[in-house]
Write an enzyme that holds these catalytic residues in place. Structure first.
Site, PDB file in Angstrom:
ATOM      1  N   SER A 129      31.783  48.503  47.786  1.00 36.43           N
ATOM      2  CA  SER A 129      32.407  47.812  48.907  1.00 36.43           C
ATOM      3  C   SER A 129      32.448  48.714  50.154  1.00 36.43           C
ATOM      4  O   SER A 129      31.389  49.129  50.631  1.00 36.43           O
ATOM      5  CB  SER A 129      33.800  47.334  48.472  1.00 36.43           C
ATOM      6  OG  SER A 129      34.300  46.364  49.342  1.00 36.43           O
ATOM      7  N   ASP A 282      28.776  37.237  45.750  1.00 29.78           N
ATOM      8  CA  ASP A 282      29.750  37.831  46.672  1.00 29.78           C
ATOM      9  C   ASP A 282      29.853  36.943  47.918  1.00 29.78           C
ATOM     10  O   ASP A 282      28.855  36.618  48.549  1.00 29.78           O
ATOM     11  CB  ASP A 282      29.275  39.240  47.049  1.00 29.78           C
ATOM     12  CG  ASP A 282      30.389  40.096  47.647  1.00 29.78           C
ATOM     13  OD1 ASP A 282      31.146  39.584  48.495  1.00 29.78           O
ATOM     14  OD2 ASP A 282      30.484  41.284  47.284  1.00 29.78           O
ATOM     15  N   HIS A 311      32.713  39.266  44.652  1.00 27.33           N
ATOM     16  CA  HIS A 311      32.852  40.660  45.060  1.00 27.33           C
ATOM     17  C   HIS A 311      33.453  41.506  43.928  1.00 27.33           C
ATOM     18  O   HIS A 311      33.128  42.678  43.753  1.00 27.33           O
ATOM     19  CB  HIS A 311      33.735  40.747  46.304  1.00 27.33           C
ATOM     20  CG  HIS A 311      33.789  42.119  46.897  1.00 27.33           C
ATOM     21  ND1 HIS A 311      32.688  42.711  47.485  1.00 27.33           N
ATOM     22  CD2 HIS A 311      34.780  43.037  46.989  1.00 27.33           C
ATOM     23  CE1 HIS A 311      33.003  43.919  47.920  1.00 27.33           C
ATOM     24  NE2 HIS A 311      34.267  44.142  47.628  1.00 27.33           N
TER      25      HIS A 311
END
Lengths: 336, 336
Positions: A129, A282, A311
């Site tokens: 991330s 995601d 995600h």
């Protein structure tokens, strides 16, 4: 009994023109640096995470094995351990904490790696991330120093849609009067809960809810899952969350003097061998953005994680199947 | 000079067990009912919309041509025209407005159609988003009365993910102390703006932002677009938005005594000829949900709208290309 070390950065002039005075970069290491100093791996943290949250990817038998590698986990500014709104003394505290970019983060991490450890080459930079975003920055800012990168569930540049998603997250938190423009004395819990509830729509996929995958996380029901997610944010400082959110929104490997906004040039400069791994589902780092980026990187492979966890597929240790998929790619990259 | 009519429903006992006293169903009609009473089309409204917002789909040369059809547009409860928190007298006003389901809406619309107009068969029921959800309800609740349905950008049952997305929207609004649990005297504008900003991440697709499609809507920049979207919500009453949101969250064609929660049975009962049209890139009514529903409907075709405009692809008149695509399907269905 701190499980971390502090690298004293002194006064750091930021991209924003502000100075982060007496700045501290908190980090942890796992394993030992070998004599040739060529077994170092850098593994930056993600939004709302601290070094402990990276640990499920580190261990004996895993790619990031401390028996073989010297793994450095630097905490992102704003995460409550490194300099953050919550731990910086006045006048730079709380709502006055200066804006810090991911470029600023990576330049300070570079000092840690070179000054503290004398490391001139990194075997790998990897992260999840916002950690993936820092990974891309390393590849573009220090191409001669980085042999491999494996960014997962993150992009080299924060997309407009990602920016808008974060606007929603931010606005939900700041709608709470208790936030008081950042000058709260007691936490704006209503806003933190709102932030968490907005986030819950984004952090996993439509299919995750369709299949009730939250039951695998120990939630008894949909609402139970939503309250669990609120719980994760209630422990966070609101200003810290907003500081990191700002860093995220500005994320762009070309927004610096090296590339002056030429994004394709910055991607093209990433000479590291790379495996770029979005989650197939995601919602805010969609695979399409990485696919485009990989086309402009000379030695990169695009390898989506086949998961309905959105995600969260990349969240260290949360989903064993996806964690194993990422770990396997890390192993492959490290021996290549 | 009202451009609408009011159908007095009297006291309506709702699914929730509450009574909507002296209930009003506001509607408009376009065109004339023919002698055989077989040219009526019902076109319910969508979230935050009133009958005026349906009008871009109605006109000479379009499928919904008032020269050929008698088009009835009933306003959804909670939309500020039909009985709503904002227009219902105490004690059922504001935060005490009783919960109303889409089933309740459709049962009242049925009374309008049959009692007011003596219409026993509808040539078509069609609608966008929550209007699509009402369309599905008509198909399942009155299969002998509905010849055709064309629901677009909406599902027969609100998915769990859709529910969670709405939780975020709701929580952003109610995080504003000015909301006062619904007992505000001045509008909670901060919360309404927060709701709008959260919504902006969902209502269009990632690709819409990637391609800067908002420039086609008269926005000068991304931020300009976000403020435009805030403007749309500032004119809405917060309790009205929350009332409709509740109806949306509970949407399910089988949540009634006819089907007792047997969703597949309810879908199987929709004997109308149907074209079900999701937007290919809708983030909260994703095509996968409709695809599954269509497999359980005897005479339905699944036909996604090829658009990067996400949910907004279906917003009447907003995007001429997508509007034309939907209009064309409506024409095809009406002559079949």
């Amino acid at each position: 009994m701190a499980d971390y070390d502090v690298f004293e950065l002194g006064d750091v002039v930021l991209q924003s023109g502000m100075t982060l005075r007496d700045a501290k970069l908190v980090y942890t290491t796992y394993g030992s640096l070998n004599r040739r100093r060529d077994n170092a791996i850098l593994f930056p943290t993600f939004y709302g995470g601290q070094h402990m949250q990276n640990e499920p990817m580190i261990g004996a038998g895993m790619a990031l094995d401390p028996a073989a590698y010297f793994i450095i986990v630097p905490n992102m500014f704003g995460n409550g351990l490194s300099s953050s709104p919550s731990n910086t003394p006045p006048p730079y505290d709380r709502a006055r904490f200066p804006p810090v970019t991911l470029y600023d983060n990576v330049m300070c991490q570079h000092r840690l790696v070179t000054e503290q450890f004398g490391v001139e080459r990194l075997a790998l930079v990897t992260g999840f991330s916002m950690g993936a975003q820092q990974t891309f920055h390393w590849g573009a800012l220090f191409p001669d120093m980085v042999e491999r990168i494996l960014p997962w569930c993150g992009s080299a540049k924060t997309s407009r849609h990602n920016f808008v998603f974060l606007e929603g997250v931010k606005t939900a938190l700041t709608a709470d009067d208790a936030w008081r423009g950042g000058w709260y004395d007691t936490p704006p819990t209503k806003g933190l809960r709102a932030l968490a509830r907005v986030y819950s729509g984004w952090v996993v996929s439509q299919a995750f809810y369709r299949e009730q995958s939250y039951l695998q996380l120990g939630a008894a029901s949909l609402e139970d899952f939503l309250v669990m997610q609120e719980g994760r944010r209630l422990n966070s400082d609101a200003n810290n969350l907003l500081a990191m959110l700002w860093s995220w929104q500005q994320g762009d490997i070309s927004a610096n003097p090296l590339y002056n906004g030429d994004f394709e040039k910055a991607l093209g400069a990433i000479s590291a061998k790379a495996i770029v791994m979005p989650s197939q589902t995601d919602l805010y780092f969609p695979p399409e953005d990485n696919e485009w980026e990989v086309r402009h990187m000379p030695h990169a492979e695009f390898r989506p994680i086949p998961s309905i966890w959105g995600h969260m597929a990349g969240s260290p240790g949360v989903n064993p199947v996806d964690t194993a998929f990422i770990d396997s790619a890390l192993k492959e990259l490290l021996v290549s």
